[in-house]
Scaffold this motif. Structure first.
Motif, mmCIF file in Angstrom:
data_model
loop_
_atom_site.group_PDB
_atom_site.id
_atom_site.type_symbol
_atom_site.label_atom_id
_atom_site.label_comp_id
_atom_site.label_asym_id
_atom_site.label_seq_id
_atom_site.Cartn_x
_atom_site.Cartn_y
_atom_site.Cartn_z
ATOM 1 N N ALA A 170 0.835 -1.205 0.000
ATOM 2 C CA ALA A 170 0.000 0.000 0.000
ATOM 3 C C ALA A 170 0.870 1.255 0.000
ATOM 4 C CB ALA A 170 -0.922 0.003 1.216
ATOM 5 N N ASN A 171 2.015 1.177 0.692
ATOM 6 C CA ASN A 171 2.901 2.335 0.812
ATOM 7 C C ASN A 171 3.991 2.369 -0.253
ATOM 8 O OD1 ASN A 171 1.514 3.109 3.171
ATOM 9 N ND2 ASN A 171 2.784 1.763 4.416
ATOM 10 N N GLY A 172 4.342 1.192 -0.749
ATOM 11 C CA GLY A 172 5.388 1.125 -1.759
ATOM 12 C C GLY A 172 6.778 0.894 -1.209
ATOM 13 N N PHE A 173 7.002 1.284 0.039
ATOM 14 C CA PHE A 173 8.312 1.153 0.667
ATOM 15 C C PHE A 173 8.187 0.384 1.981
ATOM 16 C CE2 PHE A 173 8.695 4.866 -1.969
ATOM 17 C CZ PHE A 173 10.001 4.849 -2.432
ATOM 18 N N GLY A 174 9.262 -0.284 2.371
ATOM 19 C CA GLY A 174 9.282 -0.960 3.663
ATOM 20 C C GLY A 174 10.537 -1.805 3.803
ATOM 21 N N THR A 175 10.814 -2.223 5.025
ATOM 22 C CA THR A 175 12.030 -2.977 5.316
ATOM 23 C C THR A 175 11.696 -4.399 5.725
ATOM 24 O OG1 THR A 175 13.042 -0.930 6.127
ATOM 25 C CG2 THR A 175 14.177 -2.989 6.630
ATOM 26 N N ALA A 176 12.273 -5.360 5.016
ATOM 27 C CA ALA A 176 12.163 -6.774 5.391
ATOM 28 C C ALA A 176 13.354 -7.116 6.278
ATOM 29 C CB ALA A 176 12.149 -7.657 4.150
ATOM 30 N N ILE A 177 13.075 -7.805 7.381
ATOM 31 C CA ILE A 177 14.099 -8.110 8.379
ATOM 32 C C ILE A 177 14.164 -9.616 8.619
ATOM 33 C CG2 ILE A 177 14.799 -7.845 10.801
ATOM 34 C CD1 ILE A 177 15.077 -5.250 9.380
ATOM 35 N N ILE A 178 15.376 -10.140 8.697
ATOM 36 C CA ILE A 178 15.553 -11.517 9.141
ATOM 37 C C ILE A 178 16.736 -11.537 10.100
ATOM 38 C CG2 ILE A 178 16.895 -12.039 7.067
ATOM 39 C CD1 ILE A 178 15.971 -14.979 7.401
ATOM 40 N N ALA A 179 16.540 -12.173 11.261
ATOM 41 C CA ALA A 179 17.575 -12.240 12.296
ATOM 42 C C ALA A 179 17.807 -13.693 12.687
ATOM 43 C CB ALA A 179 17.160 -11.424 13.515
ATOM 44 N N ARG A 180 19.066 -14.048 12.866
ATOM 45 C CA ARG A 180 19.446 -15.374 13.340
ATOM 46 C C ARG A 180 20.217 -15.229 14.654
ATOM 47 N NH1 ARG A 180 19.091 -19.701 9.652
ATOM 48 N NH2 ARG A 180 18.620 -19.087 7.495
ATOM 49 N N GLN A 181 19.942 -16.125 15.589
ATOM 50 C CA GLN A 181 20.566 -16.031 16.903
ATOM 51 C C GLN A 181 21.890 -16.793 16.914
ATOM 52 O OE1 GLN A 181 17.862 -16.608 20.094
ATOM 53 N NE2 GLN A 181 19.432 -16.521 21.704
ATOM 54 N N ILE A 182 22.975 -16.105 17.284
ATOM 55 C CA ILE A 182 24.287 -16.736 17.269
ATOM 56 C C ILE A 182 24.805 -17.067 18.667
ATOM 57 C CG2 ILE A 182 24.973 -15.823 15.047
ATOM 58 C CD1 ILE A 182 26.429 -13.599 16.413
ATOM 59 N N ASN A 183 24.214 -16.479 19.695
ATOM 60 C CA ASN A 183 24.501 -16.857 21.083
ATOM 61 C C ASN A 183 23.394 -16.304 21.967
ATOM 62 O OD1 ASN A 183 25.206 -14.096 21.659
ATOM 63 N ND2 ASN A 183 27.224 -14.500 20.787
ATOM 64 N N ASP A 184 23.561 -16.379 23.265
ATOM 65 C CA ASP A 184 22.496 -15.956 24.176
ATOM 66 C C ASP A 184 22.276 -14.450 24.172
ATOM 67 O OD1 ASP A 184 22.046 -18.549 24.914
ATOM 68 O OD2 ASP A 184 23.331 -18.468 26.695
ATOM 69 N N GLU A 185 23.220 -13.707 23.655
ATOM 70 C CA GLU A 185 23.137 -12.252 23.738
ATOM 71 C C GLU A 185 23.149 -11.549 22.384
ATOM 72 O OE1 GLU A 185 26.318 -11.010 26.226
ATOM 73 O OE2 GLU A 185 25.456 -11.881 28.057
ATOM 74 N N GLU A 186 23.418 -12.263 21.307
ATOM 75 C CA GLU A 186 23.585 -11.613 20.011
ATOM 76 C C GLU A 186 22.783 -12.271 18.899
ATOM 77 O OE1 GLU A 186 27.449 -9.374 18.742
ATOM 78 O OE2 GLU A 186 27.940 -11.388 19.410
ATOM 79 N N VAL A 187 22.468 -11.442 17.928
ATOM 80 C CA VAL A 187 21.847 -11.925 16.698
ATOM 81 C C VAL A 187 22.599 -11.328 15.512
ATOM 82 C CG1 VAL A 187 19.521 -12.284 17.605
ATOM 83 C CG2 VAL A 187 20.173 -10.018 16.757
ATOM 84 N N ILE A 188 22.547 -12.035 14.402
ATOM 85 C CA ILE A 188 22.986 -11.476 13.124
ATOM 86 C C ILE A 188 21.732 -11.049 12.383
ATOM 87 C CG2 ILE A 188 23.993 -11.989 10.880
ATOM 88 C CD1 ILE A 188 25.987 -13.747 12.198
ATOM 89 N N VAL A 189 21.705 -9.801 11.949
ATOM 90 C CA VAL A 189 20.507 -9.219 11.351
ATOM 91 C C VAL A 189 20.795 -8.755 9.930
ATOM 92 C CG1 VAL A 189 18.695 -7.492 11.618
ATOM 93 C CG2 VAL A 189 19.886 -8.371 13.637
ATOM 94 N N ALA A 190 19.885 -9.082 9.037
ATOM 95 C CA ALA A 190 19.933 -8.541 7.678
ATOM 96 C C ALA A 190 18.657 -7.745 7.443
ATOM 97 C CB ALA A 190 20.060 -9.651 6.643
ATOM 98 N N GLY A 191 18.816 -6.569 6.873
ATOM 99 C CA GLY A 191 17.670 -5.731 6.543
ATOM 100 C C GLY A 191 17.693 -5.358 5.071
ATOM 101 N N PHE A 192 16.512 -5.355 4.464
ATOM 102 C CA PHE A 192 16.391 -5.038 3.039
ATOM 103 C C PHE A 192 15.322 -3.957 2.878
ATOM 104 C CE2 PHE A 192 17.697 -9.394 3.616
ATOM 105 C CZ PHE A 192 18.753 -9.543 2.740
#
Length: 213
Positions: A62-84
Motif C-alpha cells: 500500500a505504501n510502496g516502501f518498507g524494510t524486510a528483516i531476518i535475524a538469526r541467533q548466534i549466542n544468548d546475547e547476540e543476533v545477526i541481522v539482515a535488513g532489506f
C-alpha cells in the motif's frame, strides 16, 4: 538372504550417517568478537544459525516502501541481522545491510522502526521470496540492488523460496511507479525517469517527485 554380518554392517553404517547429520545440524554459538569475524571472513556460515525472527511491514504494497528483516541467533546475547529496504513499486532493494547486534539493541531498533512500519511476523521463505522477486522486478527495469545486497542475502542460507505460497504484484496500478526518496537528488531522479522512458516509453510508467526534486 542377508547374513547377520551384513545386518550388523548396515546398522553401523546407519549409526554413522545419523552422527554425520547431527554434526552438520549442530549449532555453534559464538561470542561477539567471533561473530564480527564471522561476518567479515565466513559469510557462508551466517545462514546456518537458528532463525530468531522474520518481519515484514504490513502495509508494504500500500505504501510502496518498507524494510524486510531476518535475524538469526548466534549466542544468548547476540543476533545477526539482515535488513532489506524495499521499493516494491519500482527500484527494488534500495538499501541492504548485515550486522551483528546485541539482542537488547536489536529489540530497541525494531521497536523504533515499528512506530513507522508496523511490522508483522512472516515465514522465512516468504521474506526470501519477497526480497528476491523485488530485486528481479527492478532488474528488469534496469536497476540493480544496493551494493550490500549480495552480502546481506547470505543470511537466508538454505531457506527455500519455493515454500512461499504468496504472490506479489509489483508496481502500482499495473505499471512501475517511481517515487523520489529523501536521498534521490534531482539529477538522479532525472536519470531514473530517462531510463524508464527509454525502457517503457513515456506512458509505460508513472512517477512522483518531491517538491525540491
Amino acid at each position: 538372504m542377508a547374513t547377520t554380518q551384513d545386518v550388523n554392517r548396515q546398522k553401523r553404517l546407519a549409526k554413522k550417517k545419523i552422527k554425520r547429520e547431527e554434526k552438520n545440524q549442530r549449532v555453534i554459538y559464538l561470542d561477539k568478537a567471533q561473530s564480527e569475524k564471522l561476518i567479515k571472513e565466513s559469510l557462508e556460515a551466517v545462514g546456518k544459525f537458528p532463525i530468531h525472527q522474520c518481519l515484514i511491514p504490513q502495509g508494504l504494497f500500500a505504501n510502496g516502501f518498507g524494510t524486510a528483516i531476518i535475524a538469526r541467533q548466534i549466542n544468548d546475547e547476540e543476533v545477526i541481522v539482515a535488513g532489506f529496504m524495499l521499493d516494491v513499486y519500482c527500484m527494488g532493494v534500495r538499501n541492504a545491510f548485515l550486522r551483528a547486534l546485541e539482542i537488547s539493541e536489536y529489540t530497541r531498533t525494531i521497536g523504533r522502526m515499528h512506530e513507522h512500519e508496523n511490522f508483522g511476523l512472516a515465514e522465512p521463505s516468504l521474506v526470501l521470496a519477497l526480497v528476491e522477486q523485488c530485486a528481479e522486478y527492478a532488474d528488469q527495469l534496469g536497476f540493480k540492488p544496493h551494493e550490500e545486497y549480495e552480502e546481506a542475502r547470505h543470511i537466508f542460507g538454505a531457506i527455500d523460496p519455493k515454500e512461499c505460497t504468496e504472490t506479489f504484484n509489483f508496481g502500482k496500478d499495473g505499471k512501475p511507479h517511481f517515487v523520489a526518496g529523501p536521498n534521490d537528488a534531482p539529477k538522479r531522479c532525472q536519470r531514473i525517469i530517462e531510463r524508464l522512458t527509454e525502457k517503457l516509453g513515456a506512458d509505460g510508467f508513472t512517477y512522483k517527485l518531491r517538491k525540491d526534486a
